[in-house]
Design a protein around this motif. Structure first.
Motif, PDB file in Angstrom:
ATOM      1  N   UNK A  90     -11.741 -10.296   5.436  1.00 52.41           N
ATOM      2  CA  UNK A  90     -10.633 -10.552   4.501  1.00 52.41           C
ATOM      3  C   UNK A  90     -10.812  -9.860   3.152  1.00 52.41           C
ATOM      4  N   UNK A  91     -11.835  -9.047   3.020  1.00 47.28           N
ATOM      5  CA  UNK A  91     -12.088  -8.400   1.743  1.00 47.28           C
ATOM      6  C   UNK A  91     -11.671  -6.928   1.787  1.00 47.28           C
ATOM      7  N   UNK A  92     -11.579  -6.391   3.002  1.00 46.04           N
ATOM      8  CA  UNK A  92     -11.171  -4.996   3.158  1.00 46.04           C
ATOM      9  C   UNK A  92      -9.851  -4.956   3.898  1.00 46.04           C
ATOM     10  N   UNK A  93      -9.031  -3.956   3.568  1.00 48.59           N
ATOM     11  CA  UNK A  93      -7.758  -3.826   4.275  1.00 48.59           C
ATOM     12  C   UNK A  93      -7.408  -2.371   4.449  1.00 48.59           C
ATOM     13  N   UNK A  94      -6.531  -2.128   5.431  1.00 52.96           N
ATOM     14  CA  UNK A  94      -6.016  -0.777   5.574  1.00 52.96           C
ATOM     15  C   UNK A  94      -4.511  -0.825   5.377  1.00 52.96           C
ATOM     16  N   UNK A  95      -3.991   0.229   4.746  1.00 54.80           N
ATOM     17  CA  UNK A  95      -2.544   0.325   4.568  1.00 54.80           C
ATOM     18  C   UNK A  95      -1.949   0.895   5.845  1.00 54.80           C
ATOM     19  N   UNK A  96      -0.954   0.210   6.401  1.00 50.27           N
ATOM     20  CA  UNK A  96      -0.321   0.675   7.643  1.00 50.27           C
ATOM     21  C   UNK A  96       0.841   1.609   7.343  1.00 50.27           C
ATOM     22  N   UNK A  97       1.591   1.297   6.301  1.00 49.45           N
ATOM     23  CA  UNK A  97       2.663   2.214   5.890  1.00 49.45           C
ATOM     24  C   UNK A  97       3.048   1.941   4.435  1.00 49.45           C
ATOM     25  N   UNK A  98       3.570   2.955   3.790  1.00 49.04           N
ATOM     26  CA  UNK A  98       4.125   2.814   2.439  1.00 49.04           C
ATOM     27  C   UNK A  98       5.441   3.577   2.421  1.00 49.04           C
ATOM     28  N   UNK A  99       6.534   2.884   2.175  1.00 46.67           N
ATOM     29  CA  UNK A  99       7.845   3.552   2.050  1.00 46.67           C
ATOM     30  C   UNK A  99       8.251   3.468   0.589  1.00 46.67           C
ATOM     31  N   UNK A 100       8.224   4.614  -0.090  1.00 48.22           N
ATOM     32  CA  UNK A 100       8.393   4.592  -1.541  1.00 48.22           C
ATOM     33  C   UNK A 100       9.797   4.190  -1.981  1.00 48.22           C
ATOM     34  N   UNK A 101      10.823   4.602  -1.229  1.00 47.38           N
ATOM     35  CA  UNK A 101      12.202   4.201  -1.565  1.00 47.38           C
ATOM     36  C   UNK A 101      12.536   4.485  -3.017  1.00 47.38           C
ATOM     37  N   UNK A 102      12.956   3.459  -3.759  1.00 43.62           N
ATOM     38  CA  UNK A 102      13.392   3.640  -5.159  1.00 43.62           C
ATOM     39  C   UNK A 102      12.335   4.260  -6.065  1.00 43.62           C
ATOM     40  N   UNK A 103      11.071   4.200  -5.656  1.00 39.89           N
ATOM     41  CA  UNK A 103      10.017   4.779  -6.514  1.00 39.89           C
ATOM     42  C   UNK A 103      10.157   6.290  -6.635  1.00 39.89           C
ATOM     43  N   UNK A 104      10.902   6.889  -5.690  1.00 40.95           N
ATOM     44  CA  UNK A 104      11.087   8.349  -5.749  1.00 40.95           C
ATOM     45  C   UNK A 104      12.296   8.724  -6.605  1.00 40.95           C
ATOM     46  N   UNK A 105      12.964   7.706  -7.140  1.00 39.36           N
ATOM     47  CA  UNK A 105      14.157   7.969  -7.966  1.00 39.36           C
ATOM     48  C   UNK A 105      13.805   7.794  -9.449  1.00 39.36           C
ATOM     49  N   UNK A 106      14.836   7.882 -10.288  1.00 40.35           N
ATOM     50  CA  UNK A 106      14.611   7.689 -11.730  1.00 40.35           C
ATOM     51  C   UNK A 106      14.065   6.288 -11.983  1.00 40.35           C
ATOM     52  N   UNK A 107      13.178   6.146 -12.981  1.00 41.07           N
ATOM     53  CA  UNK A 107      12.633   4.813 -13.270  1.00 41.07           C
ATOM     54  C   UNK A 107      13.726   3.854 -13.751  1.00 41.07           C
ATOM     55  N   UNK A 108      13.531   2.567 -13.556  1.00 40.01           N
ATOM     56  CA  UNK A 108      14.513   1.595 -14.055  1.00 40.01           C
ATOM     57  C   UNK A 108      14.555   1.604 -15.572  1.00 40.01           C
ATOM     58  N   UNK A 109      15.723   1.295 -16.157  1.00 42.62           N
ATOM     59  CA  UNK A 109      15.768   1.322 -17.618  1.00 42.62           C
ATOM     60  C   UNK A 109      15.378  -0.023 -18.219  1.00 42.62           C
ATOM     61  N   UNK A 110      14.896   0.072 -19.442  1.00 42.82           N
ATOM     62  CA  UNK A 110      14.412  -1.108 -20.160  1.00 42.82           C
ATOM     63  C   UNK A 110      15.577  -1.698 -20.961  1.00 42.82           C
ATOM     64  N   UNK A 111      15.926  -2.958 -20.734  1.00 45.92           N
ATOM     65  CA  UNK A 111      17.009  -3.567 -21.526  1.00 45.92           C
ATOM     66  C   UNK A 111      16.668  -3.555 -23.016  1.00 45.92           C
ATOM     67  N   UNK A 112      17.683  -3.379 -23.860  1.00 48.19           N
ATOM     68  CA  UNK A 112      17.450  -3.307 -25.315  1.00 48.19           C
ATOM     69  C   UNK A 112      16.703  -4.541 -25.814  1.00 48.19           C
ATOM     70  N   UNK A 113      16.992  -5.689 -25.203  1.00 49.91           N
ATOM     71  CA  UNK A 113      16.371  -6.945 -25.659  1.00 49.91           C
ATOM     72  C   UNK A 113      14.863  -6.976 -25.384  1.00 49.91           C
ATOM     73  N   UNK A 114      14.378  -6.065 -24.540  1.00 56.33           N
ATOM     74  CA  UNK A 114      12.941  -6.046 -24.203  1.00 56.33           C
ATOM     75  C   UNK A 114      12.157  -5.050 -25.075  1.00 56.33           C
ATOM     76  N   UNK A 115      12.879  -4.296 -25.919  1.00 52.04           N
ATOM     77  CA  UNK A 115      12.237  -3.185 -26.649  1.00 52.04           C
ATOM     78  C   UNK A 115      11.143  -3.647 -27.604  1.00 52.04           C
ATOM     79  N   UNK A 116      11.173  -4.933 -28.008  1.00 52.93           N
ATOM     80  CA  UNK A 116      10.175  -5.420 -28.972  1.00 52.93           C
ATOM     81  C   UNK A 116       8.917  -5.978 -28.287  1.00 52.93           C
ATOM     82  N   UNK A 117       8.731  -5.706 -26.999  1.00 54.78           N
ATOM     83  CA  UNK A 117       7.564  -6.233 -26.275  1.00 54.78           C
ATOM     84  C   UNK A 117       6.271  -5.709 -26.886  1.00 54.78           C
ATOM     85  N   UNK A 118       5.265  -6.577 -26.937  1.00 56.37           N
ATOM     86  CA  UNK A 118       4.011  -6.183 -27.594  1.00 56.37           C
ATOM     87  C   UNK A 118       2.835  -6.049 -26.625  1.00 56.37           C
TER      88      UNK A 118
END
Ligand code: AMP
Length: 304
Positions: A90-118
């Motif tokens: 249970x300490x080691x694992x193998x990846x069987x598949x990775x489907x990137x999907x949205x990760x290959x597109x433009x990154x999600x945008x940050x809402x204006x209300x989140x801009x002050x995150x520290x």
């Protein structure tokens, strides 16, 4: 302080020696948020496709302290999907598949209300996405990055550029070795510190975690969960990160002693994740439950 994360929201399929779970809610950002929310509020930025199951949204919404204003559902896109299989220990694992999907597109945008995150956490995702996310927080006081073998393999220069820009790095022992070519965690961490960060955390699964900081070193064992209690370790690393960062947010203290305590909070948070499949182990988790395990961890590590 306000804590924000970007990373994956995934559809996970997991096999363990004793069971399996198909198309359950997962992803680095999902685990991070669910885990962090046991201690305080957390802001999520991420994207999914129109194939994202409704019950996955419900599963995330079950964590009321997670602010989902930065969750983008895109029509015509596919959600990130990942499959993994654990070995007998249970300490080691193998990846069987990775489907990137949205990760290959433009990154999600940050809402204006989140801009002050520290406090900015870059959960596992494409390093280019992590970098552009990081640059959007002019008021950041602490930024930490996590990554994975896939990104070290296919986007190493971009990952280097992220590492040079953050305060902290939180990697598995195998990733640290893959990145630096050095097996010893202390020597490998030293090499990463020379790239710019102030601290490196090396996660060692059932063997705990090590913090190598410019101001000192701290070590914490894993919380003792017997093998029969380990149902699914998926997301344990992301949950560790969520517990770690949420503690810093809760205390507002970013010094070495606080980071040392945060290692313990990350450790006990992760111990809940691996007791059930998917996000289930984190459901209903709160400060009193975390505190019980934290106190036990303090007790079993007391020396002198
Ligand atoms: P952990 O067990 O903490 O390493 O995290 C596992 C989670 O990370 C799973 O829920 C996966 O959906 C997600 N994941 C797996 N591979 C990647 C990757 N290359 N990038 C981002 N997230 C990933």
């Amino acid at each position: 302080m306000s804590l924000i994360v970007t990373g994956t929201l995934g559809i996970d399929t997991v096999e363990t020696p004793t069971g399996s779970a198909e198309r359950v809610p997962g992803g680095s950002a999902s685990y991070f948020c669910a885990a962090a929310s046991a201690q305080g509020p957390v802001r999520l930025v991420g994207a999914v496709g129109d194939d994202w199951p409704e019950d996955h949204r419900a599963a995330l919404s079950a964590f009321p302290q997670v602010d989902l204003a930065g969750l983008e559902q895109r029509s015509g896109s596919r959600t990130f999907a990942w499959g993994g299989r654990y070995l007998e220990n249970m300490n080691e694992r193998e990846t069987l598949f990775t489907e990137l999907g949205v990760l290959e597109e433009a990154p999600p945008s940050v809402p204006a209300a989140f801009a002050d995150s520290t406090l900015v956490f870059l959960a596992n995702s494409h390093p280019a996405v992590q970098k552009s996310f990081l640059e959007q927080f002019a008021q950041r006081q602490l930024s930490v990055v996590d990554s994975m073998d896939l990104w070290i393999n296919i986007a190493k220069p971009e990952l280097h550029s992220v590492i040079e820009s953050v305060d902290g790095v939180l990697f598995n022992d195998s990733e640290v070795q893959q990145l630096t070519g050095i097996g010893n965690p202390y020597s490998a961490a030293q090499e990463i510190l020379e790239m710019g960060p102030s601290f490196v955390i090396v996660k060692k699964g059932e063997h705990g975690a090590v913090l190598v900081h410019r101001d000192g070193i701290a070590v914490v064992p894993a919380y003792p969960v017997p093998l029969e209690g380990v149902v699914d370790p998926t997301g344990a690393g992301d949950s560790f990160a969520g517990g770690f960062m949420a503690y810093l947010e809760r205390t507002g203290d970013l010094g070495f002693e606080s980071l040392r305590n945060a290692l313990g909070w990350g450790t006990v948070t992760a111990s809940f994740t691996l007791e059930q499949f998917g996000l289930d182990g984190l459901r209903g988790l709160d400060l009193p439950k975390l505190t019980d395990r934290f106190n036990r961890l303090v007790e079993i590590t007391r020396l002198g």
